[in-house]
Design a protein around this motif. Structure first.
Motif, PDB file in Angstrom:
ATOM      1  N   SER A  91     -25.200 -38.867 -39.214  1.00  0.00           N
ATOM      2  CA  SER A  91     -24.318 -37.700 -39.346  1.00  0.00           C
ATOM      3  C   SER A  91     -24.202 -37.210 -40.785  1.00  0.00           C
ATOM      4  CB  SER A  91     -22.919 -38.035 -38.826  1.00  0.00           C
ATOM      5  OG  SER A  91     -22.260 -38.966 -39.675  1.00  0.00           O
ATOM      6  N   TYR A  94     -25.158 -33.528 -41.756  1.00  0.00           N
ATOM      7  CA  TYR A  94     -24.269 -32.542 -41.149  1.00  0.00           C
ATOM      8  C   TYR A  94     -22.873 -32.619 -41.768  1.00  0.00           C
ATOM      9  CZ  TYR A  94     -28.140 -33.091 -37.942  1.00  0.00           C
ATOM     10  OH  TYR A  94     -29.406 -33.199 -37.415  1.00  0.00           O
ATOM     11  N   LEU A 148     -25.119 -39.640 -34.236  1.00  0.00           N
ATOM     12  CA  LEU A 148     -25.830 -38.412 -33.875  1.00  0.00           C
ATOM     13  C   LEU A 148     -24.900 -37.474 -33.111  1.00  0.00           C
ATOM     14  CD1 LEU A 148     -28.493 -36.875 -33.901  1.00  0.00           C
ATOM     15  CD2 LEU A 148     -29.120 -38.036 -31.772  1.00  0.00           C
ATOM     16  N   THR A 152     -23.695 -33.772 -34.380  1.00  0.00           N
ATOM     17  CA  THR A 152     -23.802 -32.548 -33.576  1.00  0.00           C
ATOM     18  C   THR A 152     -22.454 -31.843 -33.483  1.00  0.00           C
ATOM     19  OG1 THR A 152     -25.549 -33.603 -32.268  1.00  0.00           O
ATOM     20  CG2 THR A 152     -24.541 -31.618 -31.357  1.00  0.00           C
ATOM     21  N   THR A 153     -21.390 -32.628 -33.349  1.00  0.00           N
ATOM     22  CA  THR A 153     -20.040 -32.049 -33.331  1.00  0.00           C
ATOM     23  C   THR A 153     -19.728 -31.344 -34.653  1.00  0.00           C
ATOM     24  OG1 THR A 153     -19.282 -33.811 -31.847  1.00  0.00           O
ATOM     25  CG2 THR A 153     -17.590 -32.563 -33.037  1.00  0.00           C
ATOM     26  N   ILE A 155     -21.828 -29.916 -36.620  1.00  0.00           N
ATOM     27  CA  ILE A 155     -22.542 -28.629 -36.636  1.00  0.00           C
ATOM     28  C   ILE A 155     -21.686 -27.559 -35.960  1.00  0.00           C
ATOM     29  CG2 ILE A 155     -24.564 -27.372 -35.798  1.00  0.00           C
ATOM     30  CD1 ILE A 155     -26.140 -29.968 -35.965  1.00  0.00           C
ATOM     31  N   SER A 261     -25.971 -24.808 -42.637  1.00  0.00           N
ATOM     32  CA  SER A 261     -27.000 -25.844 -42.521  1.00  0.00           C
ATOM     33  C   SER A 261     -27.543 -26.299 -43.875  1.00  0.00           C
ATOM     34  CB  SER A 261     -28.155 -25.332 -41.663  1.00  0.00           C
ATOM     35  OG  SER A 261     -28.718 -24.152 -42.239  1.00  0.00           O
ATOM     36  N   ASP A 264     -28.242 -30.150 -44.119  1.00  0.00           N
ATOM     37  CA  ASP A 264     -28.883 -30.862 -43.011  1.00  0.00           C
ATOM     38  C   ASP A 264     -30.125 -31.625 -43.445  1.00  0.00           C
ATOM     39  OD1 ASP A 264     -26.900 -29.590 -41.654  1.00  0.00           O
ATOM     40  OD2 ASP A 264     -28.199 -28.424 -40.322  1.00  0.00           O
TER      41      ASP A 264
END
Length: 339
Positions: A91, A94, A148, A152-153, A155, A261, A264
């Protein structure tokens, strides 16, 4: 000539290594510990000779390499702590992106004072680390899956906070955090050195660092020795979250905006650096100084290829190739050195 005619006695057992095997073992152990440093030295020589006008070896360019390495090193140092404790954190890139948009938004949209905005953003990074740690230790979710999913959360939260648009017009005081210099050395280099020293001391000279290494070496033995392994793992994730947030803050300052982003790409860069560091100075161990060497190897290659005018795609081929080569060479060398 036989030993019977000379009177000499061969005292070596049938399994004892001969001079040739011993020399090979020494050579392979040198490769396993110093192969990455040797590779970096070779690259410096090659680029120093091939880049026109000696531009690669100029003082300005060498400091430029350090400056380019700084943010990757900071986030990779935090990742190193998590890997030392025996877990993964996917993570971090992100989290860095979210930190960049958050600190920019607090400054531009909410009008928060710079010190408060930075502290709040670092606190959010720590909270992300706590959530990751609790998912792994209390909910018993695999670290890869947990981090992961959290990444994603993050993002989604970044897009929700910015509506997908960069946050610009940040105060000059904020951009000066990274664009300034002290005694002629760019500020990001100083931040990298400070984080390097702090985490090296934490990992090697404090009880927390000893517990982190103990849990990573043998979790069950550490638990039986009275170490609260879950707390140690959560602490490692918190350190990684703080380093990711600091990287995001510095990146937003460098860019002069918060972009969804922007951070990232640091995920793969930091993993490449950390695993390159495994093949440096120690036998297959994650450690802070090794991570720094890994970061420098990647950026020396990137910088040299760029000065030679190499197409960008070759830089990514280089990054992946040198990572696989360094780890494979170190592994093979250690294996054969023991035979």
């Amino acid at each position: 000539m036989s030993t019977e005619t000379t009177g000499a006695v061969d005292i070596r057992g049938p399994g004892a290594p001969g001079p040739g095997r011993h020399a090979r073992r020494v050579a392979l152990m040198i490769v396993s510990k110093y192969g990455t440093l040797i590779a970096m030295g070779i690259m410096i020589v090659i680029f120093g000779v091939t880049v026109p006008g000696g531009a690669f070896l100029s003082t300005n360019n060498l400091f430029n390499i350090l400056n380019q390495s700084a943010l990757t090193a900071i986030i990779a140092f935090g990742l190193t702590i998590v890997l030392v404790v025996g877990e993964f954190d996917l993570s971090i890139g992100y989290a860095a992106s979210l930190a960049g948009v958050l600190v920019s938004g607090l400054l531009v949209n909410q009008g928060v004072a710079l010190p408060v905005a930075v502290l709040v953003t670092l606190a959010v990074g720590a909270v992300i680390g706590v959530v990751n740690g609790l998912l792994v230790t209390k909910a018993r979710v695999n670290a890869v899956v947990a981090t992961l999913g959290i990444g994603t959360t993050l993002i989604g939260l970044s897009y929700g906070y910015t509506a997908g648009s960069p946050i610009t017009a940040v105060p000059t005081a904020f951009t000066n955090i990274t664009l300034g210099a002290f005694v002629g050395i760019q500020n990001p280099i100083w931040y990298m050195v400070i984080v390097l020293v702090l985490l090296w001391v934490v990992l090697n000279r404090t009880p927390l660092g000893q517990r982190i290494q103990a849990v990573g070496a043998n979790k069950e033995a550490a638990r039986l020795a009275g170490i609260r392994t879950d707390r140690v793992k959560v602490a490692a994730f918190v350190i990684a979250g703080l380093c990711a947030a600091l990287t995001g803050i510095l990146l937003a300052s460098l860019l002069g905006s918060g972009t969804v982003s922007a951070g990232d790409g640091y995920l793969l860069d930091s993993f490449a650096a950390v695993f390159l560091g495994v093949a440096t100075l120690r036998d297959g161990e994650f450690h802070i100084l090794g991570t720094l060497v890994g970061v420098l190897v990647v950026n020396v290659g990137f910088n040299g290829l760029s000065l030679l005018g190499t197409p960008t795609f070759w830089q990514f081929v280089f990054k992946g190739g040198i990572l696989v080569l360094a780890v494979a060479l170190s592994t093979v060398a250690r294996r054969y050195a023991k035979t």
